[in-house]
Scaffold this active site. Structure first.
Site, PDB file in Angstrom:
ATOM      1  N   HIS A  13      -4.663  12.735  -8.992  1.00  0.00           N
ATOM      2  CA  HIS A  13      -3.848  11.474  -8.518  1.00  0.00           C
ATOM      3  C   HIS A  13      -2.677  11.516  -8.946  1.00  0.00           C
ATOM      4  O   HIS A  13      -2.155  11.433 -10.144  1.00  0.00           O
ATOM      5  CB  HIS A  13      -4.750  10.195  -9.205  1.00  0.00           C
ATOM      6  CG  HIS A  13      -4.196   8.869  -8.650  1.00  0.00           C
ATOM      7  ND1 HIS A  13      -5.046   8.039  -8.296  1.00  0.00           N
ATOM      8  CD2 HIS A  13      -2.935   8.484  -8.834  1.00  0.00           C
ATOM      9  CE1 HIS A  13      -4.156   6.950  -7.721  1.00  0.00           C
ATOM     10  NE2 HIS A  13      -2.943   7.090  -8.010  1.00  0.00           N
ATOM     11  N   HIS A  15       1.793  10.521  -7.588  1.00  0.00           N
ATOM     12  CA  HIS A  15       2.692   9.865  -6.734  1.00  0.00           C
ATOM     13  C   HIS A  15       3.841  10.843  -6.734  1.00  0.00           C
ATOM     14  O   HIS A  15       4.751  10.963  -7.702  1.00  0.00           O
ATOM     15  CB  HIS A  15       3.101   8.311  -7.053  1.00  0.00           C
ATOM     16  CG  HIS A  15       2.070   7.682  -7.038  1.00  0.00           C
ATOM     17  ND1 HIS A  15       1.515   6.774  -6.195  1.00  0.00           N
ATOM     18  CD2 HIS A  15       0.872   7.253  -7.976  1.00  0.00           C
ATOM     19  CE1 HIS A  15       0.692   5.924  -6.246  1.00  0.00           C
ATOM     20  NE2 HIS A  15       0.174   6.488  -7.641  1.00  0.00           N
ATOM     21  N   ARG A  17       6.512  10.577  -4.316  1.00  0.00           N
ATOM     22  CA  ARG A  17       7.435   9.813  -3.449  1.00  0.00           C
ATOM     23  C   ARG A  17       8.102  10.353  -2.397  1.00  0.00           C
ATOM     24  O   ARG A  17       7.491  11.587  -1.973  1.00  0.00           O
ATOM     25  CB  ARG A  17       8.648   9.379  -4.538  1.00  0.00           C
ATOM     26  CG  ARG A  17       8.176   8.641  -5.541  1.00  0.00           C
ATOM     27  CD  ARG A  17       7.442   7.403  -5.548  1.00  0.00           C
ATOM     28  NE  ARG A  17       7.068   6.824  -6.714  1.00  0.00           N
ATOM     29  CZ  ARG A  17       6.309   5.842  -6.947  1.00  0.00           C
ATOM     30  NH1 ARG A  17       5.270   5.738  -5.945  1.00  0.00           N
ATOM     31  NH2 ARG A  17       6.058   5.209  -8.117  1.00  0.00           N
ATOM     32  N   LYS A 109      -7.119   6.832   1.082  1.00  0.00           N
ATOM     33  CA  LYS A 109      -6.916   5.808  -0.410  1.00  0.00           C
ATOM     34  C   LYS A 109      -7.091   4.273   0.192  1.00  0.00           C
ATOM     35  O   LYS A 109      -6.873   4.019   1.219  1.00  0.00           O
ATOM     36  CB  LYS A 109      -5.705   6.011  -0.510  1.00  0.00           C
ATOM     37  CG  LYS A 109      -5.233   5.237  -1.838  1.00  0.00           C
ATOM     38  CD  LYS A 109      -5.945   5.821  -3.197  1.00  0.00           C
ATOM     39  CE  LYS A 109      -5.854   4.803  -4.088  1.00  0.00           C
ATOM     40  NZ  LYS A 109      -4.515   5.174  -5.181  1.00  0.00           N
ATOM     41  N   HIS A 146      -8.409   2.230  -5.242  1.00  0.00           N
ATOM     42  CA  HIS A 146      -7.597   1.429  -6.389  1.00  0.00           C
ATOM     43  C   HIS A 146      -8.578   0.350  -6.549  1.00  0.00           C
ATOM     44  O   HIS A 146      -8.661  -0.649  -5.653  1.00  0.00           O
ATOM     45  CB  HIS A 146      -6.383   1.138  -5.713  1.00  0.00           C
ATOM     46  CG  HIS A 146      -5.713   0.364  -6.910  1.00  0.00           C
ATOM     47  ND1 HIS A 146      -4.560   0.845  -7.272  1.00  0.00           N
ATOM     48  CD2 HIS A 146      -5.677  -0.878  -7.223  1.00  0.00           C
ATOM     49  CE1 HIS A 146      -4.192   0.148  -8.287  1.00  0.00           C
ATOM     50  NE2 HIS A 146      -4.815  -1.270  -8.331  1.00  0.00           N
ATOM     51  N   HIS A 184      -7.971   6.336 -11.378  1.00  0.00           N
ATOM     52  CA  HIS A 184      -7.406   5.608 -12.653  1.00  0.00           C
ATOM     53  C   HIS A 184      -8.164   4.458 -13.395  1.00  0.00           C
ATOM     54  O   HIS A 184      -7.877   3.341 -13.208  1.00  0.00           O
ATOM     55  CB  HIS A 184      -5.850   5.413 -12.374  1.00  0.00           C
ATOM     56  CG  HIS A 184      -5.696   4.594 -11.285  1.00  0.00           C
ATOM     57  ND1 HIS A 184      -6.235   3.335 -10.811  1.00  0.00           N
ATOM     58  CD2 HIS A 184      -4.739   4.627 -10.270  1.00  0.00           C
ATOM     59  CE1 HIS A 184      -6.006   2.929  -9.989  1.00  0.00           C
ATOM     60  NE2 HIS A 184      -4.937   3.672  -9.262  1.00  0.00           N
ATOM     61  N   LEU A 229      -0.451  -0.260 -13.151  1.00  0.00           N
ATOM     62  CA  LEU A 229      -1.650  -0.705 -12.736  1.00  0.00           C
ATOM     63  C   LEU A 229      -2.609   0.243 -12.468  1.00  0.00           C
ATOM     64  O   LEU A 229      -2.222   1.321 -11.877  1.00  0.00           O
ATOM     65  CB  LEU A 229      -1.056  -1.521 -11.397  1.00  0.00           C
ATOM     66  CG  LEU A 229      -0.263  -2.823 -11.499  1.00  0.00           C
ATOM     67  CD1 LEU A 229       0.284  -3.466 -10.377  1.00  0.00           C
ATOM     68  CD2 LEU A 229      -0.874  -3.887 -12.451  1.00  0.00           C
ATOM     69  N   ASP A 257      -1.752   9.783 -12.417  1.00  0.00           N
ATOM     70  CA  ASP A 257      -1.333   8.614 -11.677  1.00  0.00           C
ATOM     71  C   ASP A 257       0.384   8.530 -12.294  1.00  0.00           C
ATOM     72  O   ASP A 257       0.747   7.384 -12.299  1.00  0.00           O
ATOM     73  CB  ASP A 257      -1.846   7.280 -12.095  1.00  0.00           C
ATOM     74  CG  ASP A 257      -1.468   6.106 -11.303  1.00  0.00           C
ATOM     75  OD1 ASP A 257      -0.894   6.342 -10.335  1.00  0.00           O
ATOM     76  OD2 ASP A 257      -1.884   5.137 -11.438  1.00  0.00           O
ATOM     77  N   HIS A 261       9.481   5.648 -11.074  1.00  0.00           N
ATOM     78  CA  HIS A 261      10.301   4.450 -10.784  1.00  0.00           C
ATOM     79  C   HIS A 261      11.723   4.779 -11.448  1.00  0.00           C
ATOM     80  O   HIS A 261      11.803   5.046 -12.579  1.00  0.00           O
ATOM     81  CB  HIS A 261      10.046   3.000 -10.912  1.00  0.00           C
ATOM     82  CG  HIS A 261       8.767   2.696 -10.263  1.00  0.00           C
ATOM     83  ND1 HIS A 261       8.768   2.258  -8.891  1.00  0.00           N
ATOM     84  CD2 HIS A 261       7.414   3.059 -10.607  1.00  0.00           C
ATOM     85  CE1 HIS A 261       7.513   2.160  -8.717  1.00  0.00           C
ATOM     86  NE2 HIS A 261       6.541   2.453  -9.537  1.00  0.00           N
ATOM     87  N   ALA A 273       5.617  -1.169 -11.424  1.00  0.00           N
ATOM     88  CA  ALA A 273       4.533  -0.704 -12.178  1.00  0.00           C
ATOM     89  C   ALA A 273       4.370   0.698 -12.028  1.00  0.00           C
ATOM     90  O   ALA A 273       4.686   0.987 -10.881  1.00  0.00           O
ATOM     91  CB  ALA A 273       3.180  -1.536 -11.626  1.00  0.00           C
TER      92      ALA A 273
HETATM   93  C1  NCD Z   1       1.663   3.196  -8.689  1.00  0.00           C
HETATM   94  C2  NCD Z   1       3.221   3.166  -8.050  1.00  0.00           C
HETATM   95  O1  NCD Z   1       4.071   3.098  -8.329  1.00  0.00           O
HETATM   96  O2  NCD Z   1       3.055   3.996  -6.662  1.00  0.00           O
HETATM   97  N1  NCD Z   1       2.065   2.443  -9.846  1.00  0.00           N
HETATM   98  C3  NCD Z   1       1.254   2.503 -10.615  1.00  0.00           C
HETATM   99  O3  NCD Z   1       1.328   1.455 -11.640  1.00  0.00           O
HETATM  100  N2  NCD Z   1       0.134   3.171 -10.928  1.00  0.00           N
HETATM  101  C4  NCD Z   1       0.769   2.507  -7.517  1.00  0.00           C
HETATM  102  C5  NCD Z   1      -0.853   2.749  -8.128  1.00  0.00           C
HETATM  103  O4  NCD Z   1      -1.287   3.621  -8.219  1.00  0.00           O
HETATM  104  O5  NCD Z   1      -1.247   1.860  -8.491  1.00  0.00           O
HETATM  105 ZN    ZN Z   2      -1.587   5.587  -8.438  1.00  0.00          ZN
END
Ligand code: NCD
Ligand code: ZN
Length: 356
Positions: A13, A15, A17, A109, A146, A184, A229, A257, A261, A273
């Protein structure tokens, strides 16, 4: 014990971007993992097979650029992004069939609309996606969930266990052969639900939910870098997650996860988050497993259980962690800004050895 060798792990899992941000973070995951399930919550989201293939090509191009810039060796540059689609109220069954046939999409997802970052296009009512879920059940495409209820009246800290009763359990009854990853997980209720459920379900657990409880968000001031989150929960939940992760039960596997950011958007009146853990993911997990006296269980969780759930081969090569104290950097480069990794400035006791 001063070294720990395990089969090369994967991140189930992640991200990554897009654009310059993708270029800034992809090498960190490629140094740690062989493969990753890549989340589709871009703006706009990845909703079709064509979107997923185009995104995959951009990830591969970013890996090649990192290799050409000397940031990755050949082996790390061979990192494989495993693609996902973002389920919407309008996802067509034919799109899901095509995605499954392509062999390039490993999961779909489910973001309940409004649950988290870039989830506005998500599912507004689970009953609206019956045809999609039926198709996925038939073609064997897993649903990655989620799992948080979105009713604003529900307390933020209760949203996961409410989701189990309101959505997850009815969903499993209606689609008993649909394979599901409860993503998560953050509560004892979710850990026990997955442990005790009928076959066909797995769960990812982040390093930060194994290491921290919700006090971390408030220690010495409001600390946005610990805000993600689903949000960190109370200590008994952390202990239940640690027990699940270190139990040897193949239903539980690694998913960072890692959700980068920019620093200015984290250190903000409405902080985004997401915790950025990709650069030190394995070291964070090793810290958690060591605290539980279960380093011998790390390989199953990090490297064996995920491939088993997804029906993929385990990686052929290994990685080695060495006991050596080091300090997590305060900041790392990020386009137009910097990025603050989770637990910046703190020390870790294990370090991933560079490739031989
Ligand atoms: C994730 C994101 O920033 O894309 N943020 C997070 O807090 N985990 C989105 C997600 O997986 O909920
Ligand atoms: Zn995530």
């Amino acid at each position: 014990m001063d070294t720990l060798t395990l089969r090369r792990p994967d991140d189930w899992h992640l991200h990554l971007r897009d654009g310059d941000a993708l270029r800034a973070v992809v090498a960190a995951s490629a140094r740690q993992f062989a493969r990753a399930i890549v989340m589709p919550n871009l703006k706009p989201p990845v909703t079709t097979l064509a979107d997923a293939l185009a995104y995959r090509a951009r990830i591969l191009a970013a890996l090649a650029a990192a290799r050409d810039a000397g940031e990755l060796d050949e082996r790390a540059a061979a990192f494989q992004p495993l693609m996902t689609l973002y389920l919407t109220d309008n996802t067509r069954p034919a799109e899901l069939e095509a995605a499954a046939r392509s062999g390039m999409v490993q999961g779909v997802k489910l973001y309940p609309a409004g649950a988290t970052t870039n989830s506005d296009a998500g599912v507004t009512d689970i009953r609206k996606v019956d045809a999609a879920l039926e198709t996925m059940q038939r073609v064997g495409l897993p649903l990655l969930v989620h799992g948080e209820a979105t009713d604003p009246a529900i307390d933020v800290f209760d949203r996961e266990h409410v989701f189990i009763d309101q959505v997850m359990e009815p969903l499993r009854r209606r689609f008993p052969a649909l394979r599901i990853v409860f993503e998560h997980i953050t509560t004892r209720e979710a850990a026990h639900y997955v442990r005790d459920a009928a076959d066909g379900i797995g769960a990812t657990i982040t390093a930060h939910h194994l290491l921290y409880n919700r006090n971390a968000i408030f220690t010495g001031g409001l600390r946005p870098h610990w805000y993600c989150l689903p949000v960190l929960k109370r200590e008994p939940h952390r202990l239940a997650l640690l027990e699940a992760a270190t139990s040897g039960n193949p239903r539980f596997f690694l998913g960072t996860d890692s959700a980068p950011h920019a620093q200015r958007l984290k250190e903000h009146a409405a902080a985004c988050a997401g915790c950025y853990t990709a650069p030190h993911a394995l070291e964070l997990y090793a810290a958690a497993f060591e605290l539980a006296g279960a380093l011998d269980r790390l390989e199953g969780f990090a490297s064996l259980h995920g491939p088993r759930f997804y029906g993929l081969p385990v990686n052929a090569d290994t990685v080695t962690l060495r006991r050596a104290a080091w300090t997590i950097p305060e900041q790392l480069p990020f386009p137009g800004d910097a990025i603050v990794p989770l637990a910046a400035g703190e020390s870790l006791q294990w370090k991933l050895a560079p490739a031989a």
